[in-house]
Design an enzyme around this catalytic site. Sequence first.
Site, PDB file in Angstrom:
ATOM      1  N   LEU A  81      -4.753  22.565  37.202  1.00 35.27           N
ATOM      2  CA  LEU A  81      -3.621  23.429  36.862  1.00 35.27           C
ATOM      3  C   LEU A  81      -2.323  22.634  37.043  1.00 35.27           C
ATOM      4  O   LEU A  81      -2.232  21.804  37.954  1.00 35.27           O
ATOM      5  CB  LEU A  81      -3.605  24.667  37.760  1.00 35.27           C
ATOM      6  CG  LEU A  81      -4.786  25.630  37.579  1.00 35.27           C
ATOM      7  CD1 LEU A  81      -4.749  26.727  38.637  1.00 35.27           C
ATOM      8  CD2 LEU A  81      -4.780  26.232  36.183  1.00 35.27           C
TER       9      LEU A  81
ATOM     10  N   GLU B 246      -0.867  33.583  42.755  1.00 33.34           N
ATOM     11  CA  GLU B 246      -1.319  33.736  41.377  1.00 33.34           C
ATOM     12  C   GLU B 246      -2.824  33.467  41.301  1.00 33.34           C
ATOM     13  O   GLU B 246      -3.567  34.161  40.593  1.00 33.34           O
ATOM     14  CB  GLU B 246      -0.534  32.775  40.473  1.00 33.34           C
ATOM     15  CG  GLU B 246      -0.379  33.265  39.034  1.00 33.34           C
ATOM     16  CD  GLU B 246      -1.637  33.141  38.212  1.00 33.34           C
ATOM     17  OE1 GLU B 246      -1.910  34.039  37.397  1.00 33.34           O
ATOM     18  OE2 GLU B 246      -2.360  32.138  38.394  1.00 33.34           O
TER      19      GLU B 246
HETATM   20  N1  LIG Z   1      -3.679  28.148  33.398  1.00 32.36           N
HETATM   21  C1  LIG Z   1      -4.851  28.753  33.313  1.00 32.36           C
HETATM   22  O1  LIG Z   1      -4.945  29.974  33.464  1.00 32.36           O
HETATM   23  C2  LIG Z   1      -6.061  27.933  33.004  1.00 32.36           C
HETATM   24  C3  LIG Z   1      -7.285  28.555  32.709  1.00 32.36           C
HETATM   25  C4  LIG Z   1      -8.369  27.763  32.386  1.00 32.36           C
HETATM   26  C5  LIG Z   1      -8.250  26.385  32.352  1.00 32.36           C
HETATM   27  N2  LIG Z   1      -7.063  25.815  32.646  1.00 32.36           N
HETATM   28  C6  LIG Z   1      -6.891  24.362  32.571  1.00 32.36           C
HETATM   29  O2  LIG Z   1      -7.190  23.966  31.237  1.00 32.36           O
HETATM   30  C7  LIG Z   1      -7.828  22.685  31.245  1.00 32.36           C
HETATM   31  C8  LIG Z   1      -9.214  22.805  30.642  1.00 32.36           C
HETATM   32  O3  LIG Z   1      -9.158  23.416  29.361  1.00 32.36           O
HETATM   33  P1  LIG Z   1      -9.523  22.634  28.025  1.00 32.36           P
HETATM   34  O4  LIG Z   1      -9.075  23.463  26.894  1.00 32.36           O
HETATM   35  O5  LIG Z   1      -9.049  21.222  28.126  1.00 32.36           O
HETATM   36  O6  LIG Z   1     -11.126  22.542  28.086  1.00 32.36           O
HETATM   37  P2  LIG Z   1     -12.280  23.665  28.190  1.00 32.36           P
HETATM   38  O7  LIG Z   1     -12.185  24.642  27.082  1.00 32.36           O
HETATM   39  O8  LIG Z   1     -12.373  24.198  29.565  1.00 32.36           O
HETATM   40  O9  LIG Z   1     -13.538  22.724  27.978  1.00 32.36           O
HETATM   41  C9  LIG Z   1     -13.729  22.105  26.741  1.00 32.36           C
HETATM   42  C10 LIG Z   1     -15.201  21.868  26.587  1.00 32.36           C
HETATM   43  O10 LIG Z   1     -15.890  23.114  26.683  1.00 32.36           O
HETATM   44  C11 LIG Z   1     -16.942  23.171  25.718  1.00 32.36           C
HETATM   45  N3  LIG Z   1     -16.592  24.210  24.766  1.00 32.36           N
HETATM   46  C12 LIG Z   1     -15.357  24.726  24.527  1.00 32.36           C
HETATM   47  N4  LIG Z   1     -15.443  25.707  23.616  1.00 32.36           N
HETATM   48  C13 LIG Z   1     -16.746  25.811  23.282  1.00 32.36           C
HETATM   49  C14 LIG Z   1     -17.472  26.653  22.400  1.00 32.36           C
HETATM   50  N5  LIG Z   1     -16.861  27.586  21.657  1.00 32.36           N
HETATM   51  N6  LIG Z   1     -18.800  26.480  22.306  1.00 32.36           N
HETATM   52  C15 LIG Z   1     -19.426  25.548  23.047  1.00 32.36           C
HETATM   53  N7  LIG Z   1     -18.810  24.722  23.908  1.00 32.36           N
HETATM   54  C16 LIG Z   1     -17.483  24.868  24.011  1.00 32.36           C
HETATM   55  C17 LIG Z   1     -17.033  21.786  25.126  1.00 32.36           C
HETATM   56  O11 LIG Z   1     -17.855  21.091  26.051  1.00 32.36           O
HETATM   57  P3  LIG Z   1     -18.778  19.826  25.652  1.00 32.36           P
HETATM   58  O12 LIG Z   1     -17.825  18.704  25.376  1.00 32.36           O
HETATM   59  O13 LIG Z   1     -19.619  19.626  26.867  1.00 32.36           O
HETATM   60  O14 LIG Z   1     -19.569  20.234  24.444  1.00 32.36           O
HETATM   61  C18 LIG Z   1     -15.591  21.301  25.226  1.00 32.36           C
HETATM   62  O15 LIG Z   1     -15.467  19.886  25.225  1.00 32.36           O
HETATM   63  C19 LIG Z   1      -7.869  22.263  32.701  1.00 32.36           C
HETATM   64  O16 LIG Z   1      -6.705  21.495  32.982  1.00 32.36           O
HETATM   65  C20 LIG Z   1      -7.826  23.568  33.445  1.00 32.36           C
HETATM   66  O17 LIG Z   1      -7.301  23.418  34.768  1.00 32.36           O
HETATM   67  C21 LIG Z   1      -5.974  26.554  32.972  1.00 32.36           C
END
Ligand SMILES: NC(=O)c1ccc[n+]([C@@H]2O[C@H](COP(=O)([O-])OP(=O)(O)OC[C@H]3O[C@@H](n4cnc5c(N)ncnc54)[C@H](OP(=O)(O)O)[C@@H]3O)[C@@H](O)[C@H]2O)c1
Length: 193
Positions: free
Chosen positions: A22, A29
């Site tokens: 984050l 929060e």
């Molecule tokens: N502020 C908030 O409320 C909040 C909430 C959540 C996350 N975050 C932050 O967001 C970041 C992570 O998010 P991100 O968008 O980079 O990645 P993410 O969506 O968490 O992960 C991406 C990975 O998830 C899999 N994936 C995503 N969508 C998919 C689908 N529809 N079907 C199958 N697999 C799917 C794939 O994995 P594979 O590559 O293994 O296929 C993809 O490479 C982190 O920094 C985290 O701390 C913040």
Amino acid sequence: MLKFSLIVAVCKNFGIGIKGDLPWHLKQELKHFSRTTKKINDSNKKNVVIMGRKTYFGVPESKRPLPDRINIVLTRNPVPSDYPESVILCSSLEQAMKRLEEDNDLKSVIENVWIVGGSEVYKEAMASPRCDRLYLTEVDATFECDAFFPEIPSDFKEIPLDDDMAKGVQEENGIQYVYKILKKQHESTNGNN
Ligand SMILES: NC(=O)c1ccc[n+]([C@@H]2O[C@H](COP(=O)([O-])OP(=O)(O)OC[C@H]3O[C@@H](n4cnc5c(N)ncnc54)[C@H](OP(=O)(O)O)[C@@H]3O)[C@@H](O)[C@H]2O)c1
């Protein structure tokens, strides 16, 4: 049809994450996230949290899988040995929802389903007819980010906060934020759902 809600904290430039973590440290929060996604009416049931692989591994090792909730991780390249047995791996959001609907053991114990990130999962979730609400924390500051929240479709309308949610401007570490709830208006029910 089994529905779900989303929960996210977003900063002014629509950022949600940086380097797998984050962008901010907001203890209250995080408690709000935990309380909201754990909240159940029936003490025999549990909620489900569905997240992308990077979000799962962004949670500190000691705190994952997220406790007291059924954890589903979305990945197209499942490596089961990377996860404890309790984590359910699915290759798409719809596959995860079908599994919850069709697996009788799961179906009987789940109360609410929460989509907890990241970017792609949120985007698909907001477009889905299964989507009910978006629990949004608007962080009133700009942070360097490499993961972003998608544009919120115009069919999401703000509704009053739940009774147990903190109202008005919150502040931690000099950072201000507000809680909001947006509800997706579904055409077939004239928005009265
Ligand atoms: N502020 C908030 O409320 C909040 C909430 C959540 C996350 N975050 C932050 O967001 C970041 C992570 O998010 P991100 O968008 O980079 O990645 P993410 O969506 O968490 O992960 C991406 C990975 O998830 C899999 N994936 C995503 N969508 C998919 C689908 N529809 N079907 C199958 N697999 C799917 C794939 O994995 P594979 O590559 O293994 O296929 C993809 O490479 C982190 O920094 C985290 O701390 C913040």
